[in-house]
Each structure stands twice: as C-alpha cells, then as structure tokens.
Design an enzyme around this catalytic site. Structure first.
Site, short mmCIF file in Angstrom:
data_model
loop_
_atom_site.label_atom_id
_atom_site.label_comp_id
_atom_site.label_asym_id
_atom_site.label_seq_id
_atom_site.Cartn_x
_atom_site.Cartn_y
_atom_site.Cartn_z
N CYS A 22 -6.89 -1.35 -7.65
CA CYS A 22 -6.83 -2.01 -9.08
C CYS A 22 -8.43 -2.64 -9.36
O CYS A 22 -8.70 -3.41 -8.60
CB CYS A 22 -5.77 -3.11 -8.98
SG CYS A 22 -5.54 -3.75 -10.71
N CYS A 72 -7.87 -6.71 -9.76
CA CYS A 72 -7.58 -7.47 -8.71
C CYS A 72 -7.85 -7.14 -7.35
O CYS A 72 -8.02 -7.73 -6.29
CB CYS A 72 -6.05 -8.32 -8.73
SG CYS A 72 -4.88 -6.76 -8.14
N CYS A 117 -2.69 9.76 -5.38
CA CYS A 117 -1.58 9.66 -4.39
C CYS A 117 -1.16 8.19 -3.80
O CYS A 117 -1.95 7.68 -3.34
CB CYS A 117 -1.83 10.38 -2.84
SG CYS A 117 -0.55 10.50 -1.89
N CYS A 125 0.23 -2.47 -11.93
CA CYS A 125 -0.25 -3.33 -10.42
C CYS A 125 0.66 -3.93 -10.29
O CYS A 125 0.88 -5.12 -11.04
CB CYS A 125 -1.75 -3.78 -10.53
SG CYS A 125 -2.14 -4.67 -9.16
N CYS A 184 -1.28 -8.00 -10.30
CA CYS A 184 -1.84 -8.57 -11.52
C CYS A 184 -1.34 -8.27 -12.67
O CYS A 184 -1.50 -8.49 -13.78
CB CYS A 184 -3.21 -8.24 -11.37
SG CYS A 184 -3.88 -6.77 -11.60
#
Length: 184
Positions: A147, A150, A170, A98, A101
């Site tokens: 995510c 976060c 995707c 991510c 984070c």
C-alpha cells in the site's frame, strides 16, 4: 475447473507449510517474471530503498485492530494459504481497500479468476495506490506490492495477466477489506 479443484485439495493439505507455498506457487511466476517495462511506468524500488509513507501505525495498535492473520500478512509479509481467502470468490461490484489504512486499492472491475488461489487483479485503481518493491526472498525474484499510503504488504505482481495490462496482482485477502458498491 477440475485442475483448480485438484489444486485446492493439494494446497489445503495441512502437510504443506506456509514456507513451502511461495516456493511451489512462485516457480511458474519466477520463470515468467522478467523486469521489462511491463509494469507500466511504475517505479520498482530496490530492497535497499525505503519509500516514504503518509500513514504510520504503532505495532501494538495494529495487533489490536487486525486479526492475527491480517497482522502476519500485512506487517510481516506473510501469505495466506491458497484458496482460503475471504475475497477469492467475491463477485460483487465494489472497491477493495487496504485493511490497515482504508485506502482504495483495487476495483472489482479489474478482478479476474487466475487459478492461482488468491484474488487477482489486472490493475490497481491508480498506479499511485501501490508501491512495487523488488523481492528476492525464498531464492526467487518477484515484485512485492505494498500500500502506498501505509506500506502494508498486499501480495505480489507478475507479468502473466490478461489484457489490457498483462499484469496479475496476486493479493492476499487478509490484506484487503471489501466495500460493496452503493446501489442507490
């Protein structure tokens, strides 16, 4: 391969707006997106439910840390233009994290060429790395991927992927950072 090349030319056309893209790309996915138990045993949150996130960031802090596109995608649920993402053609071994984070989300081992114009994966590193949220925007019914640490928007998941999961995550390149495998 010719169809992907033709599709690239069509979608790189500046006359197609970012608002039109989900409508164009999503139609095929809309037809195939049923909500059977194909998402393994992962809970799909409704639009009304708000999952709890361990990490929270100040919006101004994020505007300084991220590029304008990364901010738009991760914080405003934007979409990068197809076939323009940094990691679309990434073939090296490693981990996709991510961008907000730094949580590990996807492994290069599950990345595949879907022809959609965005990096695609058939599974997350672990089901607890992502939250799935029902998304009814643009008149479609899709599953948003965020995510789990976060809450940043990553992309969408569809049930038209390859075996063994049958899923196609995707994902916007702008929501990811790639960490190559250490070859020591």
């Amino acid at each position: 391969m010719k169809s992907v090349s033709l599709a690239r030319k069509i979608f790189l056309n500046k006359n197609i707006s970012l608002i039109q893209l989900p409508l164009i790309i999503g139609m095929g996915s809309f037809i195939s997106a049923n909500y059977s138990n194909s998402y393994k045993d992962t809970k799909i949150y409704s639009n009304n439910e708000k999952p709890k996130y361990k990490k929270q960031f100040n919006k101004e802090e994020l505007r300084q840390k991220l590029t304008p596109l990364q901010y738009e995608v991760t914080q405003e649920k934007g979409t990068e233009r197809p076939w323009t993402g940094l990691y679309l053609d990434e073939k090296n071994s490693g981990t996709f994290k991510c961008v907000v984070c730094d949580q590990d989300i996807f492994s290069s081992k599950t990345k595949f060429e879907s022809g959609s114009g965005w990096p695609s994966f058939y599974d997350a590193i672990s089901s607890d790395r992502v939250n799935l949220i029902e998304d009814r925007s643009y008149g479609m019914r899709r599953i948003e991927v965020v995510c789990s640490s976060c809450g940043s928007h990553l992309g969408h998941v569809f049930n038209d992927g390859p075996k063994p999961t049958g899923l196609r995550y995707c994902i916007n390149s702008a929501s990811l950072e790639f960490k190559p495998e250490n070859k020591n």
